[in-house]
Design an enzyme around this catalytic site. Sequence first.
Site, short mmCIF file in Angstrom:
data_model
loop_
_atom_site.label_atom_id
_atom_site.label_comp_id
_atom_site.label_asym_id
_atom_site.label_seq_id
_atom_site.Cartn_x
_atom_site.Cartn_y
_atom_site.Cartn_z
N LYS A 72 64.17 -3.22 60.77
CA LYS A 72 63.41 -3.78 59.87
C LYS A 72 62.78 -2.91 58.87
O LYS A 72 62.05 -2.16 59.11
CB LYS A 72 62.62 -5.29 60.07
CG LYS A 72 61.96 -6.08 58.66
CD LYS A 72 61.16 -7.15 59.23
CE LYS A 72 60.81 -8.09 58.19
NZ LYS A 72 59.84 -9.29 58.72
N SER A 148 61.54 -13.91 57.05
CA SER A 148 61.90 -12.55 56.26
C SER A 148 62.60 -11.54 56.81
O SER A 148 63.18 -10.87 56.15
CB SER A 148 60.42 -11.99 55.93
OG SER A 148 59.75 -11.55 56.97
N SER A 172 58.98 -15.37 60.78
CA SER A 172 60.02 -14.57 60.32
C SER A 172 61.09 -13.73 61.08
O SER A 172 61.87 -13.14 60.74
CB SER A 172 59.23 -13.24 59.43
OG SER A 172 58.83 -13.69 58.42
#
Lengths: 474, 95
Positions: A72, A148, A172
């Site tokens: 990420k 997210s 997330s």
Amino acid sequence: MSLATSTIAQLRQRLTAGEITPRDIVQDIAKAIESRNGELGAYLSFDTETALKEADAADKSLPLGGIPIGIKDNMNVTGQPCTCASKILAENYTAPYDAGAIQKLRQGGALPFGRLNMDEFAMGSSTENSALGITRNPCDASRVPGGSSGGSAAAVAGDIAIAALGSDTGGSIRQPAALCGCVGLKPTYGRVSRFGLVAFASSLDQIGPITKTVEDAALLLNHLCGKDGRDSTSLDVEVPDFTAGIGKDIKGLRVGLPKEYFIDGTHAGVSAAVDAAIKKLESLGAIIEQISLPHTELGVATYYVLAPAEASANLARFDGVRYGHRSSSATDLMEHYLKSRSEGFGPEVKRRILLGTYMLSSGYYDAYYLRAQKARTLIRNDFTEAFSKVDVIISPTSPAPAHKLGELKDNPLAAYLEDVFTIPVNLAGLPGISVPCGDVEVDGVKLPVGLQIIGKPLDEVTVLRAAHAYEQAR
Amino acid sequence: MPAADIDIQKVAKLSRLSLTTEEAAHYEKQLNGVLAYIDTLTAHDLGDVEPTAHAMPVFDVLRVDEERPGFTQEQCLSNAPKRAGDQFQIPKVIE
């Protein structure tokens, strides 16, 4: 078949047998990215040249030796960008060091490969708040991947990554895994070092794996955890072998169903899939018990005080002085701050900074932040009480399947309520996993549903055992 | 509990953000909506409850006071938007 469709466990076997090399894996993933990332938008960038060099140097005797892991874009990896999907870091930031979790990954032999899209600074549940591009759900390109960590989940579910790291502040990791149809695990708060993870809400943030199988989640978690002196909240506790429960049965496992999580407002197809999962667990010998988490209704409000308040303080570091965007038109210092930050941050980040700043401003601290910390105690006590009766707690991961791109645009409150089942787990610091539990047909397309399994503090082994038993039986 | 009527320009200044008039009106409306929802916390009597700062509390984390490696000057300066030699360069602070 492309090696990009493989699991960590499969690749390990073939690497050990000498059938493939780490270079083969990196090349296949790079090819898969080139053919499918245009559609999915999961990766913001990838550096095949560096990954191939690292693949050639990989120590295959290590447990994750030669396995590429997508990252990420909010974790620092030396020499790579770390944009947080924000314009404020997109132009000119190159990470000068490895995050603690990345160092652990490397010690296990894994190679960080590729930077995955996300909601800007991890603020959001759909990845639509990325300032750098849209990510699409691999099951239906007109829908969001969740967020997210939407890029991480879309890449893993879309077979353009073997596995990935995400971060989870209010759901997330688990929610995008649920919406894309893969496995996502948020460890106990403090298990994984937050050093080098760009901070959103420090008392809630935790790094964890997004994988194709439960076994892979355990394998990856084995090389993320441990005390790190550079994160004072990282726990000085023994790191078990997280695969210890994989393959074990769940006869006699006490599973709690919180009545507050089985409510009107959950999509009927999601409820049906979770009901079927409950029956499956029962057929495997689990003992299902009704429980109550009476302060659940305070969860979202508590979170939307604590997270923006902590974010407003954390994001004060983006001042255009040491790194990040600097406005070219400022003439004095105040204007330098105002312009650099206003040009760099996107709308959702500004919304949360404003909200957090307001709640921490003079005269409001007791009314908001202190009050939310007290509510947090009640929510945590609910779980402590429940875990005196049961071993794990289950619920839907998300009340609804993936929504259409743009559907919740400009309705922040509706978007915030999507996290109702995942937020309390962060507030209480507990481990939680989302594992695929069937699908729901919407507009003629099958959309994945996730089952959330929540465990006692530091009891990831039982969470993984239950998830694996369910996954194998399904 | 305070009335959820946010003075958006004051908060923006504290946040070191500049908002246009349209942006200010837009955020004010949205934030008042969120604050009204957050007011559900007031319905509960939280008076005597101990606040929780961290779910897994750890206190007084100390380390041995000894020399250890840190970032080099070059690492620290490597992302500077503007530098002058070995220093970060910023707009003039003192008149």
